[in-house]
Design a protein around this motif. Structure first.
Motif, PDB file in Angstrom:
ATOM      1  N   GLY A  76      15.661  -6.139 -20.197  1.00  0.00           N
ATOM      2  CA  GLY A  76      16.081  -7.541 -20.179  1.00  0.00           C
ATOM      3  C   GLY A  76      17.559  -7.702 -20.479  1.00  0.00           C
ATOM      4  N   LYS A  77      18.070  -6.925 -21.437  1.00  0.00           N
ATOM      5  CA  LYS A  77      19.493  -7.018 -21.774  1.00  0.00           C
ATOM      6  C   LYS A  77      20.367  -6.526 -20.628  1.00  0.00           C
ATOM      7  N   GLU A  78      19.949  -5.457 -19.963  1.00  0.00           N
ATOM      8  CA  GLU A  78      20.766  -4.919 -18.864  1.00  0.00           C
ATOM      9  C   GLU A  78      20.878  -5.896 -17.705  1.00  0.00           C
ATOM     10  N   TYR A  79      19.782  -6.622 -17.423  1.00  0.00           N
ATOM     11  CA  TYR A  79      19.786  -7.520 -16.266  1.00  0.00           C
ATOM     12  C   TYR A  79      19.800  -8.994 -16.674  1.00  0.00           C
ATOM     13  N   HIS A  80      20.091  -9.271 -17.970  1.00  0.00           N
ATOM     14  CA  HIS A  80      20.235 -10.643 -18.472  1.00  0.00           C
ATOM     15  C   HIS A  80      19.026 -11.509 -18.078  1.00  0.00           C
ATOM     16  N   ALA A  81      17.832 -10.944 -18.299  1.00  0.00           N
ATOM     17  CA  ALA A  81      16.595 -11.621 -17.885  1.00  0.00           C
ATOM     18  C   ALA A  81      16.249 -12.744 -18.854  1.00  0.00           C
ATOM     19  N   SER A  82      15.730 -13.839 -18.323  1.00  0.00           N
ATOM     20  CA  SER A  82      15.275 -14.960 -19.135  1.00  0.00           C
ATOM     21  C   SER A  82      13.916 -14.637 -19.758  1.00  0.00           C
ATOM     22  N   THR A  83      13.514 -15.480 -20.707  1.00  0.00           N
ATOM     23  CA  THR A  83      12.185 -15.316 -21.310  1.00  0.00           C
ATOM     24  C   THR A  83      11.102 -15.380 -20.249  1.00  0.00           C
ATOM     25  N   PHE A  84      11.213 -16.326 -19.336  1.00  0.00           N
ATOM     26  CA  PHE A  84      10.233 -16.471 -18.262  1.00  0.00           C
ATOM     27  C   PHE A  84      10.158 -15.212 -17.405  1.00  0.00           C
ATOM     28  N   ALA A  85      11.336 -14.633 -17.074  1.00  0.00           N
ATOM     29  CA  ALA A  85      11.366 -13.422 -16.252  1.00  0.00           C
ATOM     30  C   ALA A  85      10.727 -12.244 -16.984  1.00  0.00           C
ATOM     31  N   LEU A  86      11.012 -12.128 -18.286  1.00  0.00           N
ATOM     32  CA  LEU A  86      10.435 -11.022 -19.055  1.00  0.00           C
ATOM     33  C   LEU A  86       8.917 -11.145 -19.141  1.00  0.00           C
ATOM     34  N   GLU A  87       8.423 -12.364 -19.280  1.00  0.00           N
ATOM     35  CA  GLU A  87       6.971 -12.561 -19.312  1.00  0.00           C
ATOM     36  C   GLU A  87       6.338 -12.087 -18.017  1.00  0.00           C
ATOM     37  N   TRP A  88       7.026 -12.299 -16.909  1.00  0.00           N
ATOM     38  CA  TRP A  88       6.459 -11.870 -15.626  1.00  0.00           C
ATOM     39  C   TRP A  88       6.631 -10.369 -15.389  1.00  0.00           C
ATOM     40  N   VAL A  89       7.657  -9.764 -15.992  1.00  0.00           N
ATOM     41  CA  VAL A  89       7.745  -8.304 -15.944  1.00  0.00           C
ATOM     42  C   VAL A  89       6.518  -7.695 -16.622  1.00  0.00           C
ATOM     43  N   VAL A  90       6.117  -8.286 -17.748  1.00  0.00           N
ATOM     44  CA  VAL A  90       4.917  -7.824 -18.456  1.00  0.00           C
ATOM     45  C   VAL A  90       3.660  -8.132 -17.651  1.00  0.00           C
ATOM     46  N   SER A  91       3.545  -9.364 -17.175  1.00  0.00           N
ATOM     47  CA  SER A  91       2.282  -9.852 -16.613  1.00  0.00           C
ATOM     48  C   SER A  91       2.059  -9.465 -15.158  1.00  0.00           C
ATOM     49  N   ALA A  92       3.108  -9.029 -14.475  1.00  0.00           N
ATOM     50  CA  ALA A  92       2.944  -8.629 -13.075  1.00  0.00           C
ATOM     51  C   ALA A  92       1.916  -7.514 -12.932  1.00  0.00           C
ATOM     52  N   MET A  93       1.877  -6.626 -13.930  1.00  0.00           N
ATOM     53  CA  MET A  93       0.893  -5.541 -13.873  1.00  0.00           C
ATOM     54  C   MET A  93      -0.529  -6.086 -13.896  1.00  0.00           C
ATOM     55  N   MET A  94      -0.771  -7.115 -14.711  1.00  0.00           N
ATOM     56  CA  MET A  94      -2.118  -7.681 -14.799  1.00  0.00           C
ATOM     57  C   MET A  94      -2.506  -8.384 -13.502  1.00  0.00           C
ATOM     58  N   ALA A  95      -1.526  -9.029 -12.858  1.00  0.00           N
ATOM     59  CA  ALA A  95      -1.813  -9.661 -11.569  1.00  0.00           C
ATOM     60  C   ALA A  95      -2.219  -8.609 -10.551  1.00  0.00           C
ATOM     61  N   GLY A  96      -1.484  -7.493 -10.527  1.00  0.00           N
ATOM     62  CA  GLY A  96      -1.852  -6.397  -9.621  1.00  0.00           C
ATOM     63  C   GLY A  96      -3.191  -5.791  -9.967  1.00  0.00           C
ATOM     64  N   ALA A  97      -3.475  -5.671 -11.278  1.00  0.00           N
ATOM     65  CA  ALA A  97      -4.748  -5.099 -11.706  1.00  0.00           C
ATOM     66  C   ALA A  97      -5.920  -5.970 -11.284  1.00  0.00           C
ATOM     67  N   ALA A  98      -5.732  -7.299 -11.326  1.00  0.00           N
ATOM     68  CA  ALA A  98      -6.797  -8.208 -10.883  1.00  0.00           C
ATOM     69  C   ALA A  98      -7.086  -7.995  -9.402  1.00  0.00           C
ATOM     70  N   VAL A  99      -6.029  -7.844  -8.607  1.00  0.00           N
ATOM     71  CA  VAL A  99      -6.204  -7.580  -7.171  1.00  0.00           C
ATOM     72  C   VAL A  99      -6.888  -6.232  -6.969  1.00  0.00           C
ATOM     73  N   GLY A 100      -6.430  -5.203  -7.705  1.00  0.00           N
ATOM     74  CA  GLY A 100      -7.029  -3.876  -7.569  1.00  0.00           C
ATOM     75  C   GLY A 100      -8.484  -3.849  -7.974  1.00  0.00           C
ATOM     76  N   ALA A 101      -8.815  -4.552  -9.061  1.00  0.00           N
ATOM     77  CA  ALA A 101     -10.198  -4.548  -9.557  1.00  0.00           C
ATOM     78  C   ALA A 101     -11.138  -5.255  -8.593  1.00  0.00           C
ATOM     79  N   ILE A 102     -10.688  -6.400  -8.028  1.00  0.00           N
ATOM     80  CA  ILE A 102     -11.572  -7.181  -7.166  1.00  0.00           C
ATOM     81  C   ILE A 102     -11.796  -6.491  -5.826  1.00  0.00           C
ATOM     82  N   SER A 103     -10.842  -5.623  -5.417  1.00  0.00           N
ATOM     83  CA  SER A 103     -10.987  -4.911  -4.144  1.00  0.00           C
ATOM     84  C   SER A 103     -11.601  -3.527  -4.316  1.00  0.00           C
ATOM     85  N   ALA A 104     -11.682  -3.048  -5.555  1.00  0.00           N
ATOM     86  CA  ALA A 104     -12.144  -1.680  -5.791  1.00  0.00           C
ATOM     87  C   ALA A 104     -13.622  -1.489  -5.478  1.00  0.00           C
TER      88      ALA A 104
END
Length: 474
Positions: free
Chosen positions: A57-85
């Motif tokens: 976040g410091k290197e790319y001057h990310a906002s709080t909102f952006a950092l939350e999505w860096v964390v949560s993007a994995m869960m969004a992908g996992a939901a897609v992976g789980a429902i298609s698995a």
């Protein structure tokens, strides 16, 4: 002197029999370890972001909102992976699905390490999540179908244990690289086990059950003969699989037409929502941020996070050892009570300012207690209960829905925590989660059945007769 014969007395085994038995056990163990590496990779991907987030976040001057999505993007992908698995593991097979998941792990890991912007990191975190979702569905399924009846519980539990090992290893790795501030290596180092997992899974046998679903009975029998040291045991298992396959999965149709099945699906959704809203992943994803609020310096944040990960891993052994002795509900009562108290007291400490060393030590201790409470209760037991309460004819559908709920609720927690801290304050946010855990204790009393020692057939029979959910078990 009596003449020696080539026969072996009944009840005794020859050295050759013993060596075959040991070789079979070693083969099953090796297969289990390779398949369970999917859990290690999932844990690494869950844990790594805790240490890398602030540096990235410091290197790319990310906002709080952006950092939350860096964390949560994995869960969004996992939901897609789980429902298609589910469909994927049925059509491609369990082994090929694991190969695909391993390949995606490799690509996602390298992509995260080479990310050049916030959007690129979010994209590759989604890719990593897809691999996590595929593996979370497929690996336990594969392990349950490869293992013998006697070793099935331990084999499947190995996956969840490896997840906690992966989280702990990621925290240690984050701590090591925090001294140089190199977040790219925090992500990149996971590429080593990812490649090993991909190579290892290529040598796994196909699932005998999947082969029989495809009509490939000879291949299934040969694999079972290779994995069991008793031809009679292999034949018995083949017959059992045939009988089970006669029960067709008609999940969505059953969901539309049977209100009792809708009750079990709703309970599965509730159980997984309770697991994620308990707050474990705010610790797994944001532990350094929480410790920063308690005025720890950077390296102390990382070492304390690693210790918390170790407690999370060790407490999982407690659940494995007690679940069939104490029962499900007593352990959940204990877990939710511990988590509610831990969050509430931590909120009180944070509200007071946390300027003394004793209060800082108390904060780490409370986070450890909270993680132990989760790891010994809601962490593994929600998965156990979700597999037990679904009737055979709708089990795939019910488990898929509850798994999807798990990842979507996980996403909601991950994408909102930093904003909650900014809105309600650190103390207020922890009091919120304390209240949720107290609510979940009440919901456990009202709706969760005690399934210890109950056959799946009896649970299903009581469900379909309209027995209240909390009375489905003992």
């Amino acid at each position: 002197m009596a003449e020696q014969t080539g026969t072996t007395p009944i009840g005794q085994t020859t050295n050759e029999d013993a060596s075959i038995f040991d070789a079979t056990r070693f083969k099953i163990l090796a297969i289990g370890v390779i398949a369970a590496l999917a859990g290690l990779m999932s844990g690494l991907d869950i844990g790594v972001v805790a240490g890398a987030l602030d540096l990235f976040g410091k290197e790319y001057h990310a906002s709080t909102f952006a950092l939350e999505w860096v964390v949560s993007a994995m869960m969004a992908g996992a939901a897609v992976g789980a429902i298609s698995a589910g469909r994927m593991s049925h059509s491609l097979g369990r082994k090929r699905s694991l190969i695909l998941g391993a390949a995606i792990f490799v690509g996602g890991t390298i992509g995260c390490a080479l990310s050049w912007s916030v959007p690129s990191m979010i994209f590759f975190r989604v890719i990593m999540g897809i691999a996590v979702g595929i593996s979370a569905f497929t690996a336990p399924l594969y392990l349950s179908e490869i293992a013998s009846e006697e070793s099935r519980g331990a084999m499947v539990s190995t996956y969840q244990l490896m997840v906690t090992v992966g989280i702990f290893v990621a925290f240690l790795s984050d701590t090591y690289f925090s001294y140089s501030g190199n977040w790219r290596w925090m992500f990149g180092v996971a590429g080593i086990p990812a490649v090993l997992f991909l190579i290892g899974v290529l040598f796994l046998p196909y699932s005998p059950r999947w082969l029989m679903m495809q009509g490939r009975h000879k291949e299934a029998r040969q694999i079972l003969l290779d994995l069991r040291n008793d031809p009679l045991e292999a034949s018995k298992e083949i017959r059992a699989i045939r009988e089970q396959l006669e029960t067709k999965q008609e999940g969505f149709k059953l969901f539309r037409t049977n209100p009792n099945f809708r009750r079990s699906v709703a309970l599965g959704i509730l159980l997984q929502a309770m697991q994620q809203l308990a707050g474990i992943n705010i610790v797994m994803y944001y532990a350094p941020n929480i410790l920063a609020a308690a005025h720890f310096d950077q390296h102390a944040q990382m070492w304390c996070t690693a210790i918390i990960g170790l407690v999370n891993m060790l407490a999982t052994f407690v659940a494995v050892g007690l679940v069939d002795r104490w029962g499900r509900k007593p352990i959940l009562y204990c877990g939710f009570s511990v988590m509610a108290v831990g969050m509430a007291v931590l909120g009180v400490l944070l509200n007071g300012g946390m300027h003394t060393q004793s209060s800082q030590i108390a904060a780490v201790f409370l986070l450890m207690i909270f993680c132990a409470g989760f790891a010994m209760s809601a962490g593994p037991l929600m998965w156990v209960l979700c597999s037990e309460i679904q009737p055979l004819g709708g089990r795939d559908f019910g488990i898929a829905v509850s798994t999807f709920t798990n990842w979507m609720t996980n996403l909601v927690v991950g994408v909102s925590f930093l904003s909650l801290m900014e809105t309600f304050g650190t103390a207020g946010t922890f009091w919120l989660f304390a209240g949720l855990n107290a609510l979940f204790l009440v919901l456990t009393i009202l709706f969760v059945p005690e399934t210890k020692g109950m056959s799946l057939h009896l649970i299903e029979d009581r469900l379909m007769k309209g027995v209240k959910l909390r009375h489905l078990g003992r």
